[in-house]
Scaffold this active site. Structure first.
Site, PDB file in Angstrom:
ATOM      1  N   ASN A  86       0.822  -1.215   0.000  1.00 26.00           N
ATOM      2  CA  ASN A  86       0.000   0.000   0.000  1.00 26.00           C
ATOM      3  C   ASN A  86       0.853   1.260   0.000  1.00 26.00           C
ATOM      4  OD1 ASN A  86       0.679  -0.885   2.617  1.00 26.00           O
ATOM      5  ND2 ASN A  86      -0.953   0.311   3.553  1.00 26.00           N
TER       6      ASN A  86
ATOM      7  N   HIS B 184      -1.619  -9.745  12.096  1.00 25.40           N
ATOM      8  CA  HIS B 184      -1.846  -8.950  13.309  1.00 25.40           C
ATOM      9  C   HIS B 184      -3.161  -9.200  14.042  1.00 25.40           C
ATOM     10  CE1 HIS B 184      -3.842  -6.585  10.249  1.00 25.40           C
ATOM     11  NE2 HIS B 184      -2.801  -5.857   9.932  1.00 25.40           N
TER      12      HIS B 184
ATOM     13  N   ASP C 157       4.510  -4.925  11.909  1.00 24.92           N
ATOM     14  CA  ASP C 157       3.606  -4.017  11.202  1.00 24.92           C
ATOM     15  C   ASP C 157       4.145  -2.586  11.287  1.00 24.92           C
ATOM     16  OD1 ASP C 157       1.491  -3.157   9.652  1.00 24.92           O
ATOM     17  OD2 ASP C 157       0.025  -3.153  11.268  1.00 24.92           O
TER      18      ASP C 157
ATOM     19  N   HIS D 146       4.542   7.261  10.471  1.00 23.45           N
ATOM     20  CA  HIS D 146       3.914   8.507  10.046  1.00 23.45           C
ATOM     21  C   HIS D 146       4.649   9.627  10.766  1.00 23.45           C
ATOM     22  CE1 HIS D 146       0.474   6.390   8.282  1.00 23.45           C
ATOM     23  NE2 HIS D 146       0.423   5.656   9.380  1.00 23.45           N
TER      24      HIS D 146
END
Length: 444
Positions: free
Chosen positions: A93, A235, A309, A313
């Site tokens: 993604n 997850h 994971d 950001h």
């Protein structure tokens, strides 16, 4: 060809801790026996520290291409190496998304030039790229990724007929993010009506609820059983989901497997008050009871893998109001120290940490000659000391985003050295400027 001799190590490998020396020749482990002598080798005395296989992280988001203000393959792979992670599998993604073979090969080309750790990529499934998936060679990459619940990157696959066709048309491991989108939308609408965009983050675990997770994961498992697909559920975040998985057969015989991530093993809903959106993940960090049940399932082998994971950001992005603050956080540098801290607390043995973070990812994804300390295997090795207290501070955080959900936490174990294909990539705080990473290969 360069030789490196590691003396006085305690090897944590295949369920045992053994005192031994290790001789590395080039990129390969040549010999594992006690008291090796080789006058042509550069000798490093580990002084009784533990030597682990390099960690294989099957779920990272390194943000390249298109989102490199958050992180990139070079910056995040360096942080990974400092954390003892020598191989990673990066997610699709990005921008553009990795949903064509052309885009996949572009990522491999970028990693070949910039990565400090061994690399592979997951190929993204969408509602309309089944033909690309059919063209994909089973050894081309680590597997297929399906977002069955929306997350960063807007890659939601919500057409049941398409999902079934994907499950029916690949031999590769299908890794799935499982959250039921309709349930989440309804919950979000309820809280937006009450609070607007500034929803208290403590409600994140209620919006992205146990029900949303269980509905999606149980549905994916039913479909995998129907089609015979090889499904790996990423997850897990709830105790309820753990009962969907088996522990009565060996990993290599399982068709349906699961992982848990560091943040779901470490944090619980009480931490939202202090950490706020810094621990906003999808799936959400949930209750202390869920966390306890995840640990139980990890230790009794219903859960097979521990991953990160890793999803950086910027702080500015994370400090937005709830509905605009993205989910995810950086973890690769601190995952192993966090698990080692749980070892100090008596929660898990060193041997089991290695099983869940090194051996099992290699077995589950059929990674060739990695994940174990064996003669003839690639020399991906991590030296750790369990007697070196340190604290996570801004000045020792290596992520491009510059923050960590573990900031302020103190650990009693430390990564001292990391070898990637025999190359000393990290040495007690110093990262090598040289790269010796390789594209992961598979035995399928």
């Amino acid at each position: 060809m360069k030789k490196t001799l590691l003396k006085n190590a305690k090897l944590v490998n295949e369920g045992h801790i053994v005192e031994s020396d290790v001789l590395i020749k080039g990129d390969t482990i040549e010999k594992i026996v006690a008291d090796i002598s080789d006058e042509h080798a550069e000798t490093i005395d580990l002084k009784g520290d533990f030597l682990l296989p390099g960690i294989i992280d099957d779920q990272v988001h390194f943000r390249q291409p298109g989102l490199t203000h958050k992180g990139d393959i070079a910056s995040e792979s360096r942080a990974a190496v400092a954390g003892g992670i020598t191989s990673y599998m990066e997610q699709p993604n990005t921008n553009p998304q990795t949903v064509t073979i052309e885009r996949l090969e572009e990522k491999f080309a970028t990693a070949a030039k910039t990565s400090y750790a061994n690399y592979s990529f997951l190929f993204g499934g969408t509602n309309d790229n089944l033909e690309e998936i059919k063209r994909l060679d089973k050894n081309a990459c680590s597997g297929i990724k399906l977002f069955l619940g929306s997350s960063t990157g807007n890659m939601l696959v919500d057409d049941d007929a398409v999902i079934e066709k994907i499950f029916s048309n690949t031999e590769m491991v299908i890794s799935a993010h499982c959250e039921d989108e309709d349930t989440i939308r309804k919950n979000l609408a309820t809280y937006k009506e009450r609070y607007g965009d500034d929803i208290p983050v403590k409600y994140h675990a209620i919006i992205r609820s146990e029900e949303a997770c269980y509905l999606s994961s149980s549905k994916a498992i039913r479909l995998a059983k129907k089609t015979g697909a090889r499904l790996h559920v990423f997850h897990l975040s709830t105790g309820k989901e753990t009962d969907l998985f088996r522990n009565d057969i060996p990993l290599k015989e399982k068709k349906i497997t699961a992982e848990v991530c560091i943040h779901h093993l470490w944090f619980s809903e009480v931490d939202y008050e202090e950490k706020g959106t810094l621990i906003k993940w999808n799936p959400a960090v949930k209750t202390a009871s869920d966390r306890a049940q995840l640990w139980e399932a990890l230790l009794d082998d219903r859960i097979d893998i521990v991953a990160t994971d890793h999803a950086p950001h910027t702080l500015e992005e994370k400090q937005n109001p709830y509905t605009k603050a993205p989910s995810g956080g950086p973890l690769v540098q601190h995952a192993l120290p966090a698990m080692l801290e749980k070892h100090h607390q008596g929660k898990i043995s060193l041997e089991r940490i290695v099983e869940k973070m090194c051996h099992n990812p290699a077995l589950l994804f059929d990674v060739e000659k990695r994940g174990f300390i064996r003669e003839g295997y690639f020399a991906d090795l991590v030296q750790v000391t369990t007697d070196a207290a340190w604290t996570v501070k801004k000045e020792n955080i290596l992520y491009k985003c510059g923050w960590s959900p573990f900031e302020g936490a103190s650990f009693n174990s430390k990564v001292m050295r990391t070898f990637v294909n025999g190359h000393l990539a990290y040495d007690n705080g110093i990262l090598s400027q040289e790269r010796n990473a390789k594209r992961l290969t598979f035995e399928r």
